[in-house]
Write a protein that holds these residues in place. Structure first.
Motif, PDB file in Angstrom:
ATOM      1  N   GLY A  15       9.083 -25.576 -16.120  1.00 57.57           N
ATOM      2  CA  GLY A  15       8.123 -26.007 -15.124  1.00 57.57           C
ATOM      3  C   GLY A  15       8.715 -26.007 -13.504  1.00 57.57           C
ATOM      4  O   GLY A  15       7.784 -25.489 -12.893  1.00 57.57           O
ATOM      5  N   PHE A  16      10.036 -26.427 -13.506  1.00 55.26           N
ATOM      6  CA  PHE A  16      10.620 -26.510 -12.185  1.00 55.26           C
ATOM      7  C   PHE A  16      10.723 -24.760 -11.617  1.00 55.26           C
ATOM      8  O   PHE A  16      10.430 -24.632 -10.412  1.00 55.26           O
ATOM      9  N   THR A  17      11.333 -24.012 -12.452  1.00 54.42           N
ATOM     10  CA  THR A  17      11.556 -22.640 -12.096  1.00 54.42           C
ATOM     11  C   THR A  17      10.065 -21.870 -11.913  1.00 54.42           C
ATOM     12  O   THR A  17      10.128 -21.092 -10.845  1.00 54.42           O
ATOM     13  N   THR A  18       9.233 -22.246 -12.655  1.00 55.79           N
ATOM     14  CA  THR A  18       7.874 -21.796 -12.411  1.00 55.79           C
ATOM     15  C   THR A  18       7.359 -21.792 -10.991  1.00 55.79           C
ATOM     16  O   THR A  18       6.898 -21.057 -10.232  1.00 55.79           O
ATOM     17  N   LEU A 218       4.377 -12.895 -24.910  1.00 55.90           N
ATOM     18  CA  LEU A 218       3.703 -13.735 -25.702  1.00 55.90           C
ATOM     19  C   LEU A 218       3.233 -14.901 -24.655  1.00 55.90           C
ATOM     20  O   LEU A 218       1.963 -15.398 -25.039  1.00 55.90           O
ATOM     21  N   GLY A 219       4.139 -15.326 -23.705  1.00 55.95           N
ATOM     22  CA  GLY A 219       3.519 -16.395 -22.934  1.00 55.95           C
ATOM     23  C   GLY A 219       2.613 -15.667 -22.037  1.00 55.95           C
ATOM     24  O   GLY A 219       1.428 -16.646 -21.721  1.00 55.95           O
ATOM     25  N   ALA A 220       2.570 -14.731 -21.408  1.00 59.27           N
ATOM     26  CA  ALA A 220       1.668 -14.112 -20.625  1.00 59.27           C
ATOM     27  C   ALA A 220       0.245 -13.978 -21.214  1.00 59.27           C
ATOM     28  O   ALA A 220      -0.794 -14.161 -20.592  1.00 59.27           O
ATOM     29  N   LEU A 221       0.478 -13.331 -22.457  1.00 55.74           N
ATOM     30  CA  LEU A 221      -0.893 -13.171 -23.201  1.00 55.74           C
ATOM     31  C   LEU A 221      -1.567 -14.453 -23.720  1.00 55.74           C
ATOM     32  O   LEU A 221      -2.845 -14.530 -23.574  1.00 55.74           O
ATOM     33  N   LYS A 281      -0.530 -15.827 -10.405  1.00 59.56           N
ATOM     34  CA  LYS A 281       0.316 -16.815 -10.601  1.00 59.56           C
ATOM     35  C   LYS A 281       0.714 -17.210 -11.918  1.00 59.56           C
ATOM     36  O   LYS A 281       1.820 -17.199 -12.180  1.00 59.56           O
ATOM     37  N   ASN A 282      -0.310 -17.483 -12.592  1.00 57.79           N
ATOM     38  CA  ASN A 282       0.011 -18.108 -13.889  1.00 57.79           C
ATOM     39  C   ASN A 282       0.241 -17.327 -15.229  1.00 57.79           C
ATOM     40  O   ASN A 282       1.025 -17.594 -16.043  1.00 57.79           O
ATOM     41  N   VAL A 283      -0.009 -15.990 -15.017  1.00 59.39           N
ATOM     42  CA  VAL A 283       0.156 -15.133 -16.121  1.00 59.39           C
ATOM     43  C   VAL A 283       1.617 -14.835 -16.175  1.00 59.39           C
ATOM     44  O   VAL A 283       2.598 -14.944 -17.226  1.00 59.39           O
ATOM     45  N   SER A 287       4.961 -16.373 -18.612  1.00 54.96           N
ATOM     46  CA  SER A 287       6.216 -15.925 -18.950  1.00 54.96           C
ATOM     47  C   SER A 287       7.325 -16.367 -18.811  1.00 54.96           C
ATOM     48  O   SER A 287       8.231 -16.606 -19.763  1.00 54.96           O
ATOM     49  N   ILE A 288       7.483 -16.801 -17.353  1.00 55.68           N
ATOM     50  CA  ILE A 288       8.831 -17.470 -17.126  1.00 55.68           C
ATOM     51  C   ILE A 288       9.148 -18.507 -17.816  1.00 55.68           C
ATOM     52  O   ILE A 288       9.978 -18.758 -18.121  1.00 55.68           O
ATOM     53  N   THR A 289       7.874 -19.423 -17.757  1.00 52.21           N
ATOM     54  CA  THR A 289       8.037 -20.673 -18.546  1.00 52.21           C
ATOM     55  C   THR A 289       8.702 -20.802 -19.958  1.00 52.21           C
ATOM     56  O   THR A 289       9.476 -21.293 -20.392  1.00 52.21           O
ATOM     57  N   PHE A 290       7.753 -19.831 -20.566  1.00 49.59           N
ATOM     58  CA  PHE A 290       8.164 -19.604 -22.174  1.00 49.59           C
ATOM     59  C   PHE A 290       9.543 -18.987 -22.258  1.00 49.59           C
ATOM     60  O   PHE A 290      10.101 -19.229 -22.944  1.00 49.59           O
ATOM     61  N   LEU A 291       9.822 -18.112 -21.619  1.00 49.07           N
ATOM     62  CA  LEU A 291      11.082 -17.562 -21.573  1.00 49.07           C
ATOM     63  C   LEU A 291      12.271 -18.386 -21.097  1.00 49.07           C
ATOM     64  O   LEU A 291      13.307 -18.737 -22.030  1.00 49.07           O
ATOM     65  N   VAL A 292      12.144 -19.187 -20.015  1.00 46.43           N
ATOM     66  CA  VAL A 292      13.093 -20.341 -19.804  1.00 46.43           C
ATOM     67  C   VAL A 292      13.189 -21.401 -20.928  1.00 46.43           C
ATOM     68  O   VAL A 292      14.092 -21.801 -21.240  1.00 46.43           O
TER      69      VAL A 292
END
Length: 301
Positions: A15-18, A218-221, A281-283, A287-292
């Motif tokens: 969450g912080f990274t995003t 998958l996170g973006a989708l 912003k959120n797509v 992606s970043i959130t689920f990857l991290v």
């Protein structure tokens, strides 16, 4: 009892990274959402790029990162609690059975986690919204000097109940997280099954693990699908959470009034104001959130 601390830690870091990477788009989205041209007077922005340029020129980096502290606090807290409650719910539903959870129980786990997170974080999001739409010369009221000043002023002038303005739409937005997580889980299972079937057909021994690109896609989708279905709730929540007028009266009495007035004067398009910067912003943010999240979780485990 296993408390799944790894899930909470991974979620908080994600969450912080995003937020740190994409906060200016969040400021733009919030300003588009609340600018109804009637009760709220904000500068006119043609589009996302024009808004970013205008805010940067008129307000500097401070304007582009307005509400950054509550955004970091709220996002880190939300993702940490969300992954924690979500993993606990899945663990509870999984207990006593060897079968994989179906879409229904994934949905129930995500909804349960989302409702609990709302109760903890609504005051933080309310302050973030107010700081983001606070522009130079936007009103006669003394502006908040920061996060703590906003908390003190709201408590003094409006009482503790004000911190839970917009809670109704926030609870409805639980469906966003539920849809997102269910889509993510089901899509992940589908991709894993497909990959392993292909490897079996090619006579390759062993399961195929998902890659970083897979997690990002998958996170973006999942975020894109959930955003399209639930975005109007975000618009209504932002409008209800605005600071009252100088006479102490709210711009919108409640969520229903905000929905009715928006639909009456702006139509369906009003319910999707700011959808562009929201997706921008959120797509990638998802992606970043689920990857991290997946990366930190693998590291901690």
């Amino acid at each position: 009892m296993q408390w799944q601390w790894e899930n909470a830690t991974a979620g908080a870091v994600a969450g912080f990274t995003t937020v740190a990477a994409l906060h200016p788009l969040d400021v733009v989205r919030t300003r588009f959402q609340v600018n109804d041209g009637r009760y709220t007077q904000l500068p006119y922005y043609k589009n996302t790029a024009h808004a970013l340029f205008s805010i940067g020129r008129a307000e500097g980096l401070k304007g582009l990162y307005a509400g950054f502290y509550p955004a970091v606090l709220g996002s880190s807290l939300s993702w940490g609690l969300y992954f924690f409650f979500y993993s606990r719910a899945k663990h509870r539903y999984q207990k006593g059975t060897e079968e994989h959870l179906g879409p229904g129980l994934h949905l129930a786990s995500a909804a349960e986690a989302g409702a609990l997170v709302c109760l903890f974080t609504n005051p933080v999001w309310l302050v973030k919204t107010r700081l983001q739409i606070q522009t130079p010369g936007s009103g006669a009221r003394q502006p908040y000097s920061g996060f703590l000043d906003a908390l003190r002023t709201i408590l003094r002038d409006e009482g503790w109940r004000a911190f839970y303005k917009g809670l109704g739409p926030s609870l409805l937005l639980v469906s966003h997280g539920a849809i997102q997580f269910t889509t993510y889980e089901e899509a992940r299972k589908f991709v894993i099954t497909l990959r392993n079937k292909q490897r079996k057909d090619d006579n390759i021994v062993g399961d195929k693990a998902l890659t970083s690109v897979d997690y990002a896609a998958l996170g973006a989708l999942s975020k894109f699908f959930a955003a399209l279905l639930t975005y109007p709730y975000q618009v209504i929540r932002a409008r209800v959470q605005q600071r009252p007028n100088t006479d102490g009266l709210p711009k919108y009495r409640d969520s229903y009034h905000a929905f009715k007035e928006t639909l009456r004067f702006e139509g369906i398009r009003g319910l999707y104001k700011g959808i562009g910067p929201n997706l921008l912003k959120n797509v990638p943010a998802s992606s970043i959130t689920f990857l991290v999240y997946e990366s930190v979780l693998r590291f901690l485990n």
